[in-house]
Design a protein around this motif. Structure first.
Motif, mmCIF file in Angstrom:
data_model
loop_
_atom_site.group_PDB
_atom_site.id
_atom_site.type_symbol
_atom_site.label_atom_id
_atom_site.label_comp_id
_atom_site.label_asym_id
_atom_site.label_seq_id
_atom_site.Cartn_x
_atom_site.Cartn_y
_atom_site.Cartn_z
ATOM 1 N N ASP A 290 -6.706 0.833 -8.352
ATOM 2 C CA ASP A 290 -7.817 0.605 -7.543
ATOM 3 C C ASP A 290 -7.714 1.086 -6.296
ATOM 4 O O ASP A 290 -8.535 1.620 -5.698
ATOM 5 C CB ASP A 290 -8.002 -1.029 -7.730
ATOM 6 N N ARG A 291 -6.698 0.954 -5.599
ATOM 7 C CA ARG A 291 -6.357 1.141 -4.203
ATOM 8 C C ARG A 291 -6.064 2.725 -4.049
ATOM 9 O O ARG A 291 -6.480 3.237 -2.945
ATOM 10 C CB ARG A 291 -5.468 0.355 -3.400
ATOM 11 N N GLY B 31 0.775 -1.122 -0.125
ATOM 12 C CA GLY B 31 0.060 0.082 -0.006
ATOM 13 C C GLY B 31 0.884 1.181 0.058
ATOM 14 O O GLY B 31 2.061 1.408 0.486
ATOM 15 N N TYR B 32 0.330 2.499 -0.535
ATOM 16 C CA TYR B 32 0.972 3.571 -0.687
ATOM 17 C C TYR B 32 1.533 4.122 0.666
ATOM 18 O O TYR B 32 2.666 4.339 0.968
ATOM 19 C CB TYR B 32 0.027 4.681 -1.264
ATOM 20 N N VAL C 146 -2.717 -8.563 -18.093
ATOM 21 C CA VAL C 146 -1.788 -9.786 -17.554
ATOM 22 C C VAL C 146 -0.250 -9.040 -17.063
ATOM 23 O O VAL C 146 0.090 -9.493 -16.206
ATOM 24 C CB VAL C 146 -1.851 -10.887 -18.539
ATOM 25 N N ALA C 147 -0.120 -8.100 -18.022
ATOM 26 C CA ALA C 147 1.640 -7.717 -17.820
ATOM 27 C C ALA C 147 1.623 -6.816 -16.665
ATOM 28 O O ALA C 147 2.672 -6.390 -16.094
ATOM 29 C CB ALA C 147 1.748 -7.226 -19.051
ATOM 30 N N SER C 148 0.583 -6.103 -16.410
ATOM 31 C CA SER C 148 0.455 -4.769 -15.407
ATOM 32 C C SER C 148 -0.569 -5.078 -14.307
ATOM 33 O O SER C 148 -1.258 -4.072 -13.776
ATOM 34 C CB SER C 148 0.455 -3.500 -16.121
ATOM 35 N N ALA C 149 -0.482 -6.178 -13.813
ATOM 36 C CA ALA C 149 -1.606 -6.599 -12.900
ATOM 37 C C ALA C 149 -1.445 -5.729 -11.540
ATOM 38 O O ALA C 149 -2.359 -5.153 -10.879
ATOM 39 C CB ALA C 149 -1.774 -8.139 -12.335
ATOM 40 N N SER D 52 -9.885 -7.559 -13.277
ATOM 41 C CA SER D 52 -9.997 -8.338 -12.036
ATOM 42 C C SER D 52 -9.377 -9.788 -12.055
ATOM 43 O O SER D 52 -8.648 -10.384 -11.291
ATOM 44 C CB SER D 52 -11.261 -8.487 -11.363
ATOM 45 N N THR D 53 -9.472 -10.429 -13.211
ATOM 46 C CA THR D 53 -9.224 -11.944 -13.618
ATOM 47 C C THR D 53 -7.546 -12.082 -13.192
ATOM 48 O O THR D 53 -7.445 -13.197 -12.577
ATOM 49 C CB THR D 53 -9.605 -12.282 -15.103
#
Length: 196
Positions: A111-112, A29-30, A101-104, A165-166
């Motif tokens: 999102d956070r 987390g930040y 996929v590359a940047s999950a 999300s996947t």
């Protein structure tokens, strides 16, 4: 334009800081990351980070701004190169799935931590993201003109939820499926959802 060795080295250090920050922000987390942590993870001193960014907030802004601009630029290339709206939609989905996929970790940080951006930075990231969404809405409109704009936008956002999300949810239990497997499943599912 050719970069000098010094400019290449500076760009490489900036990229290393952003990569390290993305991984740390996704993991801790930040609020759980210091400038010293960023420097150590990037292989530079904490104070050296300040030669590239005025502070931790600027690092976060750069991560999200760079990702948003990369998505928009990629979408514009895909749409310009596509033979027709169906091809454009297929290629947009494949492009976004590859990004997800590359940047999950980037998606997780987005999102956070988006609300932690300074108001001006947040506005700019959101502006670029809205422009990206509009590329999808436009392609869907050309492919499915009977759908209203509101529905096309809703379909686009639903597709982003599925694609973004996947890559995280597929890692349940510490299992990391191969990128090719995620793509094989996710691309046709997303296309089916968009065109249902």
């Amino acid at each position: 334009m050719t970069l000098t060795d010094r400019e290449r080295a500076k760009a490489g250090r900036r990229a290393a800081i952003l990569d390290a920050a993305t991984a740390l922000f996704a993991d801790r987390g930040y609020a759980g990351v210091t400038i010293e942590d960023l420097g150590q993870a990037a292989g530079v001193s904490g104070p050296a980070v300040y030669r590239h960014f005025p502070g931790k907030a600027a690092v976060l802004a750069a991560i999200l701004d760079d990702a948003s601009r990369a998505l928009l630029d990629g979408a514009e290339r895909v749409v310009a190169a596509a033979a027709d709206p169906a091809a454009a939609l297929r290629e947009l989905v494949a492009f976004h799935v590859d990004f997800a996929v590359a940047s999950a970790d980037v998606i997780l940080v987005q999102d956070r931590e988006l609300e932690r951006l300074e108001p001006g930075d947040r506005h700019e990231v959101r502006r670029v993201q809205r422009a990206y969404v509009e590329r999808w809405v436009d392609v869907l409109g050309r492919l499915r003109p009977e759908l209203g704009e509101r529905e096309r936008r809703m379909r686009a956002h639903a597709a982003f939820g599925l694609m973004n999300s996947t890559p995280h949810s597929a890692r349940a239990g510490g299992v990391h499926p191969r990128a090719a497997e995620v793509r094989r499943i996710l691309v046709p599912m997303t296309l089916a959802a968009l065109t249902a």
